[in-house]
Design a protein around this motif. Structure first.
Motif, PDB file in Angstrom:
ATOM      1  N   ARG A 187       0.832  -1.205   0.000  1.00 37.00           N
ATOM      2  CA  ARG A 187       0.000   0.000   0.000  1.00 37.00           C
ATOM      3  C   ARG A 187       0.869   1.258   0.000  1.00 37.00           C
ATOM      4  N   LEU A 188       1.937   1.243   0.797  1.00 37.44           N
ATOM      5  CA  LEU A 188       2.836   2.404   0.834  1.00 37.44           C
ATOM      6  C   LEU A 188       3.578   2.587  -0.483  1.00 37.44           C
ATOM      7  N   ALA A 220       4.261   5.803  -5.489  1.00 37.92           N
ATOM      8  CA  ALA A 220       4.195   5.948  -6.941  1.00 37.92           C
ATOM      9  C   ALA A 220       3.246   7.092  -7.316  1.00 37.92           C
ATOM     10  N   GLU A 221       2.108   7.189  -6.628  1.00 36.42           N
ATOM     11  CA  GLU A 221       1.167   8.275  -6.903  1.00 36.42           C
ATOM     12  C   GLU A 221       1.792   9.632  -6.573  1.00 36.42           C
ATOM     13  N   THR A 222       2.508   9.703  -5.471  1.00 37.84           N
ATOM     14  CA  THR A 222       3.144  10.955  -5.061  1.00 37.84           C
ATOM     15  C   THR A 222       4.225  11.363  -6.058  1.00 37.84           C
ATOM     16  N   ALA A 265       4.288  10.621  -9.254  1.00 34.09           N
ATOM     17  CA  ALA A 265       3.611  11.076 -10.468  1.00 34.09           C
ATOM     18  C   ALA A 265       3.089  12.501 -10.286  1.00 34.09           C
ATOM     19  N   GLU A 266       2.534  12.779  -9.117  1.00 36.11           N
ATOM     20  CA  GLU A 266       2.027  14.119  -8.847  1.00 36.11           C
ATOM     21  C   GLU A 266       3.168  15.127  -8.813  1.00 36.11           C
ATOM     22  N   LEU A 267       4.292  14.762  -8.230  1.00 36.02           N
ATOM     23  CA  LEU A 267       5.454  15.645  -8.191  1.00 36.02           C
ATOM     24  C   LEU A 267       5.988  15.912  -9.587  1.00 36.02           C
ATOM     25  N   ARG A 268       6.033  14.883 -10.421  1.00 40.39           N
ATOM     26  CA  ARG A 268       6.499  15.048 -11.796  1.00 40.39           C
ATOM     27  C   ARG A 268       5.582  16.017 -12.545  1.00 40.39           C
ATOM     28  N   GLU A 269       4.284  15.864 -12.312  1.00 46.60           N
ATOM     29  CA  GLU A 269       3.319  16.743 -12.970  1.00 46.60           C
ATOM     30  C   GLU A 269       3.491  18.199 -12.513  1.00 46.60           C
ATOM     31  N   LEU A 270       3.700  18.410 -11.235  1.00 46.37           N
ATOM     32  CA  LEU A 270       3.886  19.770 -10.718  1.00 46.37           C
ATOM     33  C   LEU A 270       5.182  20.389 -11.232  1.00 46.37           C
ATOM     34  N   ARG A 271       6.237  19.595 -11.357  1.00 42.09           N
ATOM     35  CA  ARG A 271       7.496  20.111 -11.897  1.00 42.09           C
ATOM     36  C   ARG A 271       7.350  20.505 -13.357  1.00 42.09           C
ATOM     37  N   GLU A 272       6.596  19.717 -14.128  1.00 41.08           N
ATOM     38  CA  GLU A 272       6.362  20.057 -15.537  1.00 41.08           C
ATOM     39  C   GLU A 272       5.600  21.371 -15.641  1.00 41.08           C
ATOM     40  N   ARG A 273       4.620  21.578 -14.782  1.00 43.65           N
ATOM     41  CA  ARG A 273       3.866  22.831 -14.801  1.00 43.65           C
ATOM     42  C   ARG A 273       4.773  24.008 -14.472  1.00 43.65           C
ATOM     43  N   GLN A 274       5.637  23.829 -13.480  1.00 44.29           N
ATOM     44  CA  GLN A 274       6.493  24.929 -13.045  1.00 44.29           C
ATOM     45  C   GLN A 274       7.551  25.257 -14.096  1.00 44.29           C
ATOM     46  N   GLU A 275       8.066  24.265 -14.790  1.00 44.60           N
ATOM     47  CA  GLU A 275       9.096  24.488 -15.799  1.00 44.60           C
ATOM     48  C   GLU A 275       8.523  24.968 -17.123  1.00 44.60           C
ATOM     49  N   GLY A 276       7.251  24.998 -17.262  1.00 39.81           N
ATOM     50  CA  GLY A 276       6.651  25.509 -18.485  1.00 39.81           C
ATOM     51  C   GLY A 276       5.827  24.472 -19.199  1.00 39.81           C
ATOM     52  N   GLY A 277       5.790  23.294 -18.739  1.00 38.03           N
ATOM     53  CA  GLY A 277       4.969  22.268 -19.348  1.00 38.03           C
ATOM     54  C   GLY A 277       5.544  21.747 -20.638  1.00 38.03           C
TER      55      GLY A 277
END
Length: 96
Positions: free
Chosen positions: A55-56, A61-63, A65-77
């Motif tokens: 479970r952990l 893995a979800e965290t 993926a969410e971090l990767r998505e936030l970094r892409e948004r911050q760097e310009g997508g």
């Protein structure tokens, strides 16, 4: 007549000898059996730990993926635009 091997112990002496034998052999035997039972119980509970680890790992893995998505948004997508979330997006992401 004189006994060949000395006197045979009577009642109180036999009781003391019995108590000494119980302490020498009985107590360590009980401790070993208790330790073996405790080890068996801990070994049987390891399945619950495996479920928790799985479970952990999923949450990690979800965290990631969410971090990767936030970094892409911050760097310009991926399309090169600078997509910085406004304050309403931040409050929504914090509540979930």
């Amino acid at each position: 007549m004189v006994p060949l091997f000395g006197a045979v112990p009577g009642g109180p002496e036999m009781l003391i000898i019995l108590l000494v034998l119980v302490f020498l052999f009985g107590v360590p035997l009980v401790l070993l059996l208790g330790g073996a039972a405790l080890g068996a119980k801990l070994f049987a509970d390891s399945g619950a730990d495996d479920e928790r680890v799985d479970r952990l790992a999923e949450e990690l893995a979800e965290t990631k993926a969410e971090l990767r998505e936030l970094r892409e948004r911050q760097e310009g997508g991926p399309d090169g635009t600078d997509d910085v979330p406004d304050s309403t997006d931040q409050t929504e992401s914090r509540s979930s």
